[in-house]
Write an enzyme that holds these catalytic residues in place. Structure first.
Site: not given
Ligand code: IDP
Ligand code: MG
Length: 135
Positions: A12, A52, A105, A115, A118, A129
Site C-alpha cells: 500500500k 474494495y 503489519r 497497514n 493487502h 483480485e
Molecule cells: P484486511 O486488509 O486485513 O483484509 P479488511 O477488514 O478486509 O482487512 O479491511 C480492508 C482494509 O480497510 C484494511 O486493511 C484497513 O486498511 C481498512 N480498515 C479495516 N477496518 C478499519 C477500521 O475500522 N477503520 C479504518 N480502516 C479500516
Molecule cells: Mg480484506
C-alpha cells in the site's frame, strides 16, 4: 499432497512511500512464496472503490478508497503451498497493534488504515483480485 495456489498482495502507499518494497518482497520469498508477477501502478479513486466494493457500506469506505488511490502501490501475484492462508499469516492482523511479532503489519504498519499491505482473504477472492489487476 501439494496445494499450490496463487493470491494477490498489494504493498500500500504508506509502505511504497517508505521504500519498503524489497524488505516486504524478501519476507514473502523467505517464507516460500514466489513472486510470479509484480507491477507498480497508481490507481484512481473509482478503481479503488471498485476493488474494495465489498466494503462499500462500511463507515471507513471513503477514506479507504482515497487512501489506496493516494499514491503508487505495488500489486503482486504470490504463488506457493497454501498461498492464500500463508500470505494472511505473514501479513498479520488488520490492526498493526494486534499483529503478531515478525508479521509485516507489526514490523511496518503505522495504523489500522495505513497497514502497509493487502492480501486476498480466500481463494475465490484471490482469483477475482488477480483478474482485477492482471487481466
Ligand atoms: P484486511 O486488509 O486485513 O483484509 P479488511 O477488514 O478486509 O482487512 O479491511 C480492508 C482494509 O480497510 C484494511 O486493511 C484497513 O486498511 C481498512 N480498515 C479495516 N477496518 C478499519 C477500521 O475500522 N477503520 C479504518 N480502516 C479500516
Ligand atoms: Mg480484506
Amino acid at each position: 499432497m501439494s496445494n499450490s495456489e496463487q493470491t494477490l498482495s498489494i504493498i500500500k502507499p504508506d509502505a511504497v512511500e517508505r521504500n519498503l518494497e524489497s524488505n516486504i518482497v524478501d519476507i514473502f520469498t523467505k517464507s516460500g512464496l514466489q513472486i510470479v508477477n509484480k507491477k507498480k501502478i497508481h490507481i484512481s479513486k473509482d478503481e479503488a472503490s471498485s476493488f474494495y466494493e465489498v466494503h462499500q457500506s462500511k463507515p471507513f469506505f471513503n477514506d479507504l478508497c482515497n487512501y489506496l488511490s493516494s499514491g503508487p502501490i505495488i500489486v503482486m501475484i504470490l504463488k506457493g503451498e497454501n498461498a492464500v492462508k500463508k500470505n494472511r499469516e505473514i501479513m498479520g492482523s488488520t490492526d498493526p497493534k494486534m499483529a503478531a511479532p515478525g508479521t509485516i503489519r507489526k514490523l511496518y504498519g503505522i495504523s489500522i488504515d495505513k497497514n502497509s499491505v493487502h492480501g486476498s482473504d480466500s481463494l475465490d477472492n484471490a482469483k477475482k483480485e488477480i483478474k482485477f489487476f492482471f487481466e
